[in-house]
Motif scaffolding. Structure first.
Motif, short mmCIF file in Angstrom:
data_model
loop_
_atom_site.label_atom_id
_atom_site.label_comp_id
_atom_site.label_asym_id
_atom_site.label_seq_id
_atom_site.Cartn_x
_atom_site.Cartn_y
_atom_site.Cartn_z
N LEU A 43 18.02 -20.98 -23.20
CA LEU A 43 19.21 -21.68 -23.70
C LEU A 43 18.81 -22.82 -24.62
N GLU A 44 19.70 -23.13 -25.57
CA GLU A 44 19.45 -24.26 -26.44
C GLU A 44 20.27 -25.45 -25.98
N VAL A 45 19.69 -26.64 -26.12
CA VAL A 45 20.38 -27.85 -25.71
C VAL A 45 21.20 -28.36 -26.89
N GLY A 46 22.47 -28.67 -26.64
CA GLY A 46 23.34 -29.11 -27.71
C GLY A 46 23.21 -30.60 -27.99
N PHE A 47 24.01 -31.09 -28.93
CA PHE A 47 24.02 -32.51 -29.26
C PHE A 47 24.85 -33.28 -28.24
N ALA A 48 24.56 -34.55 -28.11
CA ALA A 48 25.38 -35.46 -27.30
C ALA A 48 25.70 -34.89 -25.94
N ASP A 49 24.75 -34.20 -25.38
CA ASP A 49 24.96 -33.60 -24.07
C ASP A 49 23.69 -33.87 -23.26
N PRO A 50 23.62 -35.02 -22.61
CA PRO A 50 22.37 -35.41 -21.96
C PRO A 50 21.93 -34.43 -20.87
N ARG A 54 20.95 -26.32 -19.26
CA ARG A 54 19.78 -25.83 -18.53
C ARG A 54 19.66 -26.40 -17.12
N LEU A 55 20.03 -27.66 -16.94
CA LEU A 55 19.72 -28.36 -15.69
C LEU A 55 20.22 -27.61 -14.46
N PHE A 56 21.49 -27.23 -14.52
CA PHE A 56 22.11 -26.61 -13.34
C PHE A 56 21.39 -25.32 -12.95
N PRO A 57 21.17 -24.38 -13.92
CA PRO A 57 20.42 -23.17 -13.53
C PRO A 57 19.00 -23.48 -13.06
N TYR A 58 18.36 -24.51 -13.64
CA TYR A 58 17.02 -24.88 -13.16
C TYR A 58 17.07 -25.22 -11.67
N VAL A 59 18.03 -26.09 -11.32
CA VAL A 59 18.13 -26.51 -9.92
C VAL A 59 18.46 -25.31 -9.03
N VAL A 60 19.47 -24.53 -9.43
CA VAL A 60 19.90 -23.40 -8.61
C VAL A 60 18.74 -22.41 -8.43
N GLY A 61 18.06 -22.08 -9.54
CA GLY A 61 16.96 -21.11 -9.46
C GLY A 61 15.82 -21.62 -8.59
N ALA A 62 15.46 -22.90 -8.77
CA ALA A 62 14.33 -23.45 -8.02
C ALA A 62 14.65 -23.48 -6.52
N THR B 188 28.47 -25.65 -24.32
CA THR B 188 27.78 -25.20 -25.53
C THR B 188 28.15 -23.79 -25.93
N GLY B 189 28.91 -23.07 -25.09
CA GLY B 189 29.33 -21.74 -25.47
C GLY B 189 28.23 -20.70 -25.46
N GLN B 190 27.08 -21.02 -24.81
CA GLN B 190 26.02 -20.01 -24.71
C GLN B 190 26.21 -19.20 -23.44
N ALA B 191 25.88 -17.92 -23.52
CA ALA B 191 26.04 -17.07 -22.35
C ALA B 191 24.84 -17.24 -21.42
N ARG B 192 25.14 -17.39 -20.11
CA ARG B 192 24.05 -17.48 -19.14
C ARG B 192 24.08 -16.28 -18.21
N LEU B 193 22.91 -15.78 -17.85
CA LEU B 193 22.77 -14.66 -16.90
C LEU B 193 23.70 -13.48 -17.24
N SER B 194 23.82 -13.17 -18.54
CA SER B 194 24.82 -12.16 -18.87
C SER B 194 24.21 -10.85 -19.35
N PHE B 195 22.88 -10.75 -19.42
CA PHE B 195 22.22 -9.50 -19.80
C PHE B 195 22.81 -8.92 -21.09
N ASP B 196 23.26 -9.78 -22.00
CA ASP B 196 23.85 -9.36 -23.27
C ASP B 196 25.08 -8.48 -23.11
N GLN B 197 25.72 -8.53 -21.97
CA GLN B 197 26.94 -7.76 -21.77
C GLN B 197 28.15 -8.65 -22.07
#
Lengths: 174, 518
Positions: A43-50, A54-62, B188-197
């Protein structure tokens, strides 16, 4: 109340063998956790979004990987799940996975053919097939009940709620 | 009394012939599905959710209120007549209710359950009318940081305080949080865990998840363990109570209501604890009939059944005022709100006041209709228990598939249904509780939003999470909740918190109560 129904770890450690399939569950959890972590790195980190996406999935996955490790430890120490009971459930005999596989087969058939056959036909087959897998031995009667259910539900959704369920090859007939 | 005026307005809006018809259909459908063995209230509500898809919000919620109370009542009928509770909140009802039924007093057991549910539900709903707006007034002031803390508290409570194994609770919660991640990131409108579906990027339909976990998972699990000998079903006549039954029931009803409502209203999740406490309380207080307990005492049905319904009404306080569901059924109700683009929470009371008051009014109407319809229909419902099991579970598969398919009319949803059905099957095999998962799916995205909101305001500074006194207070409570049981356990290993949780397995309802009292 005996504590063995709620405290799996100590009470049953010596009496029963380890529940090894639980290690499979732990492996699955670890894979899910690892994939969640990997997915987050793309994932890419956006502007003005500290915090960023990524953070939430990092925590959940870990945490998930950590829980998988804890489950491995608990399983090796003899922890066993207390399987869920219920009104129609008899846990005294071994699980009948054959029936479950047949039901999964019926569902898979429905998924594969729903666009072709449509709900009225698929619904009827789904009902009759599941009933047979579960021990019913009256296929004609099951098919008739299934057809009544599926055609009624098709009309109920179409006329009553305005939702056109796919009619498949019966398009135009109904 | 402003609340009463508004409730009056809600009653006015709800009491049209069309709406009454929807309420009646809801009550009948809810009871019908709830009575079927193996189907608890949460599953009943999830299965019936698609029926309301084509309706306007007002009739849909009215129908929903009927389904909700109908499903609950149906569940208690099953536990009285079959002695195998479908859910943990009915365990206490099953103990005394089934003994009563075996002694030929099934009619009285069903009557005290129905009237007790009506009284508790009505008082409970009226209490919601007073508490929810007050709480919402306070809640409007709550900032993102405190909201995050409260969400966290609900998760910790449901996961670690209820249920028997903390590890399993947390595994279930994090599976839910993972499922909640799937789809477009809201910022941010990015898809997460979506396997491009594209169907996955569009976020999962909660109906498909809930029906898969509750209905298909349960049906598959039952299929693996189907009872070979049919259960004994007790025939029942018209429910009625004589003067003595009334005299013995009315106090337990009121005490059960008083116990049940607060437990539903604080985010402590579930009717399990209050029904258990009510049972113990009635047993202690019943001097004259104490020896009847364990053999079919009417107080032991009246109290827990009232506690169960009052707690169900109580869950509407955090649901409407904070947008926080604390039971599986409430979570599905929240999903139903969201499918109409309505986000419960502090603003709901002001922005969609009409809808809230109509909903509360329809809860009262649904509750009344339940009593009017179900007392005479009880013998008919009892006959449903004889439905051949292959047809019952084939029917569940049929309606689960129908529900998932109607969401988007795509085969892909049926595939997702099967995936979540298999997950539900695995959860039952490995004794993972369902509630933390479904709570994680719903609350996870909400929690992430609040976290990012709080940290954006503080420009990434972690102090943004602790800048409200309420947030600090709630974190303190969470710490206590986590630490106290562990310390107690260390100091007094014999003091098992688990001993306070009623047995979940239907087969073990012959509990030695001497030991619990100790």
């Amino acid at each position: 109340m005996s504590t063995s129904t709620t405290d799996h770890g100590r009470a049953s450690a010596d009496a029963r063998p380890r529940d090894l399939p639980q290690l499979g569950l732990a492996a699955l959890l670890a894979i899910i956790g690892a994939f969640t972590l990997y997915d987050a790195t793309t994932l890419e980190v956006g502007f003005a979004d500290p915090v960023g996406p990524r953070l939430f999935p990092y925590v959940v996955g870990a945490v998930m990987i950590g829980l998988a490790a804890l489950l491995v430890v608990a399983t090796l120490r003899g922890d066993r799940p207390e399987e869920e009971g219920g009104e129609d459930i008899d846990l005294t005999h071994a699980a009948d996975w054959g029936t479950v596989l047949k039901l999964i087969g019926v569902m898979a058939f429905t998924i594969a053919t729903i666009n072709l056959l449509g709900w009225p036909i698929n619904g009827a087959l789904l009902f009759a097939g599941s009933a047979r897998a579960l021990g019913s031995r009256t296929p004609i009667k099951d098919l008739i009940i299934g057809a009544v259910l599926s055609v009624t539900s098709w009309y109920a959704f179409y006329v009553g709620l305005g939702i056109p369920l796919g009619a498949g090859i019966l398009d135009g007939v109904l | 009394m402003e609340s009463l005026d508004l409730l009056w307005g809600g009653l006015d809006a709800a009491l049209t012939p069309t709406n009454l018809m929807y309420a009646a259909i809801g009550v009948l459908l809810g009871t019908f599905v709830g009575v079927l063995p193996g189907i608890g209230p949460a599953m009943a509500v999830a299965l019936l959710l698609p029926v309301t898809f084509g309706l306007e919000p007002t009739p849909a919620f009215i129908m929903f209120a009927g389904i909700y109370y109908g499903g609950m009542y149906g569940g208690s009928t099953t536990s009285i007549l079959l002695n195998t509770p479908g859910e943990s909140a009915s365990v206490m009802t099953a103990i005394e209710g089934n003994k009563m039924a075996k002694r030929g007093r099934a009619a009285q057991a069903l009557a005290t359950a129905a009237i007790g549910s009506f009284i508790a539900g009505t008082i409970g709903t009226l209490l919601v009318v007073f508490f929810a707006p007050a709480l919402a007034d306070v809640a409007v002031e709550i900032g993102a940081a405190s909201y995050l803390a409260i969400t966290l508290m609900a998760m910790v409570l449901v996961t670690s305080v209820l249920g028997s194994s903390r590890l399993r609770g947390f595994i279930s919660l994090f599976l839910g949080l993972t499922i909640g991640l799937v789809g477009l990131d809201l910022n941010t409108g990015q898809a997460r865990l979506s396997f491009d579906q594209p169907q996955l990027a569009d976020r999962l339909d909660i109906v498909v998840v809930a029906v898969g976990i509750f209905a298909l998972g349960e049906a598959l699990w039952v299929a693996a363990h189907l009872r070979r000998r049919p259960l004994e079903i007790i025939p029942v006549g018209q429910p009625f109570m004589n003067r003595q039954d009334w005299a013995r029931s009315w106090k337990p009803w009121l005490r059960g209501t008083a116990l049940g409502f607060p437990f539903g209203a604080v985010p402590a999740g579930g009717a399990e604890t209050p029904t258990f406490l009510s049972y113990v309380l009635e047993r202690r207080l019943a001097r004259k009939h104490r020896d009847e307990f364990g053999k079919g005492a009417i107080e032991g049905v009246a109290g827990p059944e009232a506690a169960n319904n009052a707690s169900a009404a109580g869950t509407f306080v955090p649901l409407l005022a904070l947008g926080l569901p604390v039971t599986a059924t409430a979570t599905i109700m929240l999903a139903a709100f969201q499918s109409y683009g309505i986000q419960p929470g502090p603003q709901l009371m002001t922005e969609q006041a009409d809808l809230v008051w109509t909903l509360l009014a329809s809860l009262l109407i649904g509750n009344t209709l339940l009593l009017v319809l179900n007392l005479p229909l009880a013998p008919l419902w009892a006959r449903l228990l004889r439905i051949p099991r292959p047809y019952l579970y084939a029917g569940i598969l049929f309606f689960a598939s129908l529900g998932a398919y109607t969401a988007n009319l795509e085969a892909f949803d049926l595939f997702l249904l099967l995936v979540f059905g298999l997950l539900g099957l695995a959860m039952r095999r490995f004794a993972l509780p369902v509630l933390p998962l479904i709570l994680g799916v719903i609350l996870g995205p909400l929690m992430e939003t609040k976290l990012r909101e709080a940290l954006t305001i503080s420009d990434g500074d972690l102090s943004g999470l602790f800048n409200e006194p309420l947030a600090i207070l709630v974190y303190g409570i969470i710490a206590l909740l986590v630490v106290v049981p562990i310390v107690l356990h260390r100091l007094r290993p014999d003091l098992e918190p688990a001993a306070l949780v009623p047995p979940e397995d239907g087969a073990t309802t012959n509990v030695d109560w001497q030991e619990v009292d100790r």
